[in-house]
Design an enzyme around this catalytic site. Structure first.
Site, PDB file in Angstrom:
ATOM      1  CB  CYS A 108      -0.956  -0.071   1.170  1.00  0.00           C
ATOM      2  SG  CYS A 108      -2.557   0.571   0.775  1.00  0.00           S
ATOM      3  CG  HIS A 110      -3.150  -3.255   4.107  1.00  0.00           C
ATOM      4  ND1 HIS A 110      -2.130  -2.619   4.773  1.00  0.00           N
ATOM      5  CD2 HIS A 110      -3.788  -2.314   3.386  1.00  0.00           C
ATOM      6  CE1 HIS A 110      -2.162  -1.329   4.485  1.00  0.00           C
ATOM      7  NE2 HIS A 110      -3.156  -1.112   3.641  1.00  0.00           N
ATOM      8  CD  GLU A 113      -0.346  -5.265   6.438  1.00  0.00           C
ATOM      9  OE1 GLU A 113      -0.237  -5.882   5.366  1.00  0.00           O
ATOM     10  OE2 GLU A 113      -0.686  -4.064   6.499  1.00  0.00           O
TER      11      GLU A 113
HETATM   12  N1  GLN Z   1      -3.536   6.459   1.267  1.00  0.00           N
HETATM   13  C1  GLN Z   1      -2.266   6.125   1.823  1.00  0.00           C
HETATM   14  C2  GLN Z   1      -1.139   6.930   1.179  1.00  0.00           C
HETATM   15  O1  GLN Z   1      -1.377   7.629   0.280  1.00  0.00           O
HETATM   16  C3  GLN Z   1      -1.988   4.651   1.715  1.00  0.00           C
HETATM   17  C4  GLN Z   1      -2.995   3.888   2.509  1.00  0.00           C
HETATM   18  C5  GLN Z   1      -2.470   2.613   3.085  1.00  0.00           C
HETATM   19  O2  GLN Z   1      -1.274   2.385   3.174  1.00  0.00           O
HETATM   20  N2  GLN Z   1      -3.371   1.783   3.520  1.00  0.00           N
HETATM   21  O3  GLN Z   1      -0.029   6.875   1.588  1.00  0.00           O
END
Ligand code: GLN
Length: 185
Positions: A71, A164, A166
Site C-alpha cells: 500500500c 494488506h 498482514e
Molecule cells: N492512502 C495512503 C497513502 O497515500 C496509503 C494507505 C495505506 O497504506 N493503507 O499513503
C-alpha cells in the site's frame, strides 16, 4: 517510521523470520529483506528524509535487498505518484505509476478475493484501505489484478502490493517474501 508495521512483525514471526524495526540508516545493516508497510506515504517519506534514511534505503534496495511493499510502501517505491503532496518524493525503484487513494470515496476500504500468479489453493483475501491505483506498469511482472488494474507486481526481489496481507492471517505472501529474502546472493 510510521504505519502498520506491528502487524508485519507478527506475520513475519509466524512465517519464521527474525525482525528488527528500521528507524535509522544503521538499522539497515545486515538485513536480508525489508518491509515498507502501509500507512501514509507522505509522512513516511518526509520522516525518512529527515532522519537520512531515504537515500540509504534506495541504495540498499537497488543493491538487491528483498522488499515487501504494501500500500503506502508501494507508493514510496513507485516511479510516479499522482495526487500526492506537492513534490512528494518516491524512490523510483518499481516501474509503476500510482494514484494515491485512487479507488475513490465509495471504495476507500473493501475486500476482494484475488487470484495471485504462482499461488496455488484458495484465492488470497485482498484487504484494500485507501489503496493506490496502479495506472501504468513498465518493467514489472503483474501477479494479480483487480477490475483490470494491477494490485500485485514483482520486479526481481521487490514485491509491491496495493493491499494488506498482514491484516488477514494468510501468511502465503509473507512466506514468499521470506523465501526471497533468504535467497539473497
Ligand atoms: N492512502 C495512503 C497513502 O497515500 C496509503 C494507505 C495505506 O497504506 N493503507 O499513503
Amino acid at each position: 517510521m510510521q504505519g502498520a508495521f506491528a502487524e508485519h512483525v507478527r506475520a513475519l514471526g509466524a512465517a519464521g523470520a527474525r525482525t528488527r524495526l528500521v528507524r535509522m540508516r544503521e538499522d539497515l545493516d545486515g538485513l536480508d529483506g525489508i518491509v515498507l508497510p502501509g500507512g501514509e506515504s507522505t509522512t513516511m517519506t518526509m520522516l525518512m528524509e529527515r532522519v537520512g534514511l531515504l537515500e540509504p534505503l534506495r541504495e540498499a534496495i537497488r543493491g538487491g535487498l528483498a522488499t515487501l511493499a504494501t500500500c503506502a510502501g508501494t507508493i514510496v517505491l513507485a516511479h510516479e505518484v499522482t495526487d500526492g503532496m506537492p513534490e512528494q518524493k518516491s524512490l523510483g525503484l518499481l516501474d509503476v505509476d500510482v494514484r494515491r487513494n485512487g479507488y475513490g470515496r465509495q471504495l476507500e476500504s473493501f475486500e476482494a478475493p484475488l487470484h495471485i500468479e504462482g499461488m496455488n489453493g484458495k484465492e488470497f483475501p485482498g484487504v484494500f484501505i485507501r489503496s493506490p491505483l496502479v495506472e501504468r506498469t513498465g518493467d514489472v511482472k503483474v501477479l494479480a489484478t483487480y477490475e483490470g488494474h494491477p494490485v500485485a507486481v514483482q520486479h526481481e526481489r521487490i514485491l509491491g502490493l496495493c493491499f494488506h496481507p498482514e491484516l488477514t492471517g494468510d501468511l502465503r505472501l509473507h512466506r514468499e517474501f521470506v523465501r526471497l529474502a533468504s535467497e539473497r546472493p
